[in-house]
Design a protein around this motif. Structure first.
Motif, PDB file in Angstrom:
ATOM      1  N   SER A 120       0.838  -1.187   0.000  1.00 55.68           N
ATOM      2  CA  SER A 120       0.000   0.000   0.000  1.00 55.68           C
ATOM      3  C   SER A 120       0.882   1.250   0.000  1.00 55.68           C
ATOM      4  N   SER A 122       0.187   4.174   1.382  1.00 54.64           N
ATOM      5  CA  SER A 122       0.180   4.966   2.609  1.00 54.64           C
ATOM      6  C   SER A 122       0.995   4.251   3.680  1.00 54.64           C
ATOM      7  N   GLY A 123       1.827   5.004   4.384  1.00 55.36           N
ATOM      8  CA  GLY A 123       2.746   4.436   5.363  1.00 55.36           C
ATOM      9  C   GLY A 123       2.024   3.574   6.374  1.00 55.36           C
ATOM     10  N   TRP A 124       0.883   4.030   6.823  1.00 58.57           N
ATOM     11  CA  TRP A 124       0.156   3.330   7.866  1.00 58.57           C
ATOM     12  C   TRP A 124      -0.189   1.914   7.473  1.00 58.57           C
ATOM     13  N   SER A 125      -0.875   1.753   6.319  1.00 56.96           N
ATOM     14  CA  SER A 125      -1.263   0.387   5.971  1.00 56.96           C
ATOM     15  C   SER A 125      -0.062  -0.418   5.487  1.00 56.96           C
ATOM     16  N   ARG A 126       1.011   0.262   5.047  1.00 52.11           N
ATOM     17  CA  ARG A 126       2.174  -0.475   4.592  1.00 52.11           C
ATOM     18  C   ARG A 126       2.798  -1.276   5.734  1.00 52.11           C
TER      19      ARG A 126
END
Ligand SMILES: Nc1nc2c(ncn2[C@@H]2O[C@H](COP(=O)(O)OP(=O)(O)OP(=O)(O)O)[C@@H](O)[C@H]2O)c(=O)[nH]1
Ligand SMILES: [Mg+2]
Length: 489
Positions: A120, A122-126
């Motif tokens: 993904s 976005s850092g968060w979901s990555r």
């Protein structure tokens, strides 16, 4: 009684199909991408090149998930639908890449699943998830789409529409024999099989003549008359519209009653199953059009393409047609209209082709209220069969395209052998699309001279290590970004 579209059970079945799709989508996220276009528009070539480029790390700078290196693995997987023929990717790509011939015409529905593993953006979901998306690509004839409006038309309306179109423009000449025959029969008298067959054959001959190479008019429903498949000769395909169909019920046993019943059969055995099993399950859609061919043929072909595209696009936003819209369990939220084969032009004309295409669908988009939302227009070449160059002639520098014309193609008196490369001055498209269309003042449209030669598929470039690169294209990555980019974000 209003023409009923589908019965309650049809509704229930679509709902169930959609539920099934959604349930399996929770486990393995998937998206159904419809690829359509009238015959020879370039569907098979588009899917083959798209898949080849994804599988082989093709040059896709405008397809963000690939450019940014977030796609880690791409593979073909077994498709979820056991009853739909598989899109024979390996055969088609073998023809294109190894033999350098265009794949055979396909003429029916097929499906292919390609699955992408990605990270993904976005850092968060990555941090938490690796994503996986399966794309079910469904190739189906645009002619089948043109049949959908029939679901809301009774035999009388269908007859009136078809006959009035057949009397207009160049169609009048092509439909003469069929209409003369239709006028001569007494439809209220007892019907027999031979009369039905003669009428139906004359009607099919007219539809075929419209599609012939010199005319290049767009197809009219019923689509299956030109590609009957296993229904050839069945009663559902042996009917014809009639002129002057009266409002009152057809006398029992009459030719008209026979025609009407068969028309209804066509709807229930051909059109409804397509709608229910295929169309109602699509998420995204690309419509391929051969605008260059129409421009090459002139005003009537362009006008006709505009009309056919209007009918096609109306299927995606059946707003006013509440019968259709009430049945669509889910909505196609993105539609791409792509003019293919842009490699026949110098790049200076690519934007012009795009503007002409936009002009072709402009009225339809506004009519169905899709302006600005989820629809885009592009000029692409799924496979770039030419490269660009310039030649100097009499002190002028002229842009040309270079390719290998197919054996038997001609320019002037020159006949090509399928081996020799040649430079062609392709001609320019007009800067303003308006000149192709009759103005409100009735001004004559003007058509450019395009040198239209069919080229063989290109020889693939190799890396220094002898590795073949992927199929070259024009703007295929842009098309991918629009159709799939958000689902891989
Ligand atoms: N130069 C060039 N020619 C193309 C391209 N795409 C399609 N063509 C030509 O158009 C023809 C038809 O392409 P197909 O992909 O077979 O078209 P289709 O829509 O699948 O046709 P049916 O299966 O008959 O409905 C090919 O045989 C090629 O000659 C392209 O990107 N560039
Ligand atoms: Mg095909």
């Amino acid at each position: 009684m209003p023409p009923s579209l589908t019965s309650l059970t049809d509704d229930a079945r679509i709902a169930l199909d959609n539920l099934g799709d959604r349930a399996s989508s929770l486990v393995n996220p998937s998206i159904r991408l419809g690829v359509t276009g009238l015959s020879r528009a370039g569907k098979t070539v588009f899917i083959s090149s798209l898949v080849h480029n994804l599988l082989n790390g093709g040059r896709l700078p405008l397809f963000e998930p690939v450019r940014s290196g977030r796609v880690s693995r791409v593979r073909l997987e077994p498709q979820p639908d056991d009853a739909i023929p598989r899109f024979q990717y390996e055969d088609h790509i073998q023809a294109l890449v190894r033999e350098r011939v265009w794949p055979d015409s396909t003429r029916a529905i097929s499906e292919l699943r390609i699955t992408l593993d990605y990270q993904s953006a976005s850092g968060w979901s990555r941090m938490f998830s690796r994503g996986r998306l399966s794309i079910d690509i469904v190739d189906y004839p645009g002619e089948w789409l043109l049949d959908l409006p029939l679901l809301a038309q009774d035999y009388r309306t269908f007859s009136a529409n078809t006959v009035s179109l057949a009397r207009s423009g160049v169609r009048a000449e092509l439909s003469r024999e069929w209409l003369a025959l239709a006028e001569s029969v007494d439809a209220e008298a007892t019907g027999d099989e031979m009369a039905a067959r003669r009428l139906s054959e004359a009607f099919a001959a007219y539809l075929k003549a419209c599609k012939s190479d010199e005319r290049s008019l767009s197809t009219l429903p019923p689509g299956r008359f030109l590609m009957p498949g296993d229904l050839d000769g069945s009663p559902a395909l042996t009917f014809s519209p009639l002129p002057h169909v009266p409002e009152e019920r057809a006398p029992k046993g009459s030719l008209r009653a026979m025609m009407e019943r068969r028309y209804e059969a066509y709807k229930s055995v051909v059109v409804k199953p397509f709608f229910r099993e295929h169309f109602a399950r699509l998420d995204r859609q690309i419509v391929l059009i051969d605008a260059l061919q129409a421009i090459n043929r002139g005003e009537e072909a362009v006008h006709d393409l505009e009309r056919a595209l209007g009918d096609v696009l109306a299927c995606f936003r059946p707003g006013t047609n509440s019968l259709l819209s009430s049945l669509l369990g889910r909505r196609i939220d993105k539609v791409l209209v792509a003019a293919t084969k842009a490699d026949h032009l110098h790049h200076e004309s690519h934007d012009r082709l795009e503007r002409i295409t936009a002009r072709l669908v402009d009225r339809a988009i506004r009519r169905i209220g899709m302006a600005g939302a989820g629809i885009e227009v592009m000029a692409i070449a799924s496979v770039r069969a030419t490269r660009e160059a310039t030649v100097t002639e009499g002190g002028h520098v002229l842009p040309v395209i270079v390719g290998t014309p197919m054996a038997g193609e001609t320019i002037g008196s020159e006949v090509f052998d399928g081996l020799r490369k040649t430079a062609v001055f392709p001609g320019d498209l007009p800067a303003s699309p308006d000149v192709l269309f009759r103005g409100a003042d009735g001004g004559q449209p003007e058509f450019p001279e395009i040198n239209f030669v069919r080229f063989r598929p290109p020889a693939l470039e190799e890396t220094s290590g002898g590795l073949k690169l992927s199929v070259p294209h024009i703007r295929l990555d842009r098309a991918l970004q629009f159709l799939l980019g958000d689902r891989l974000a």
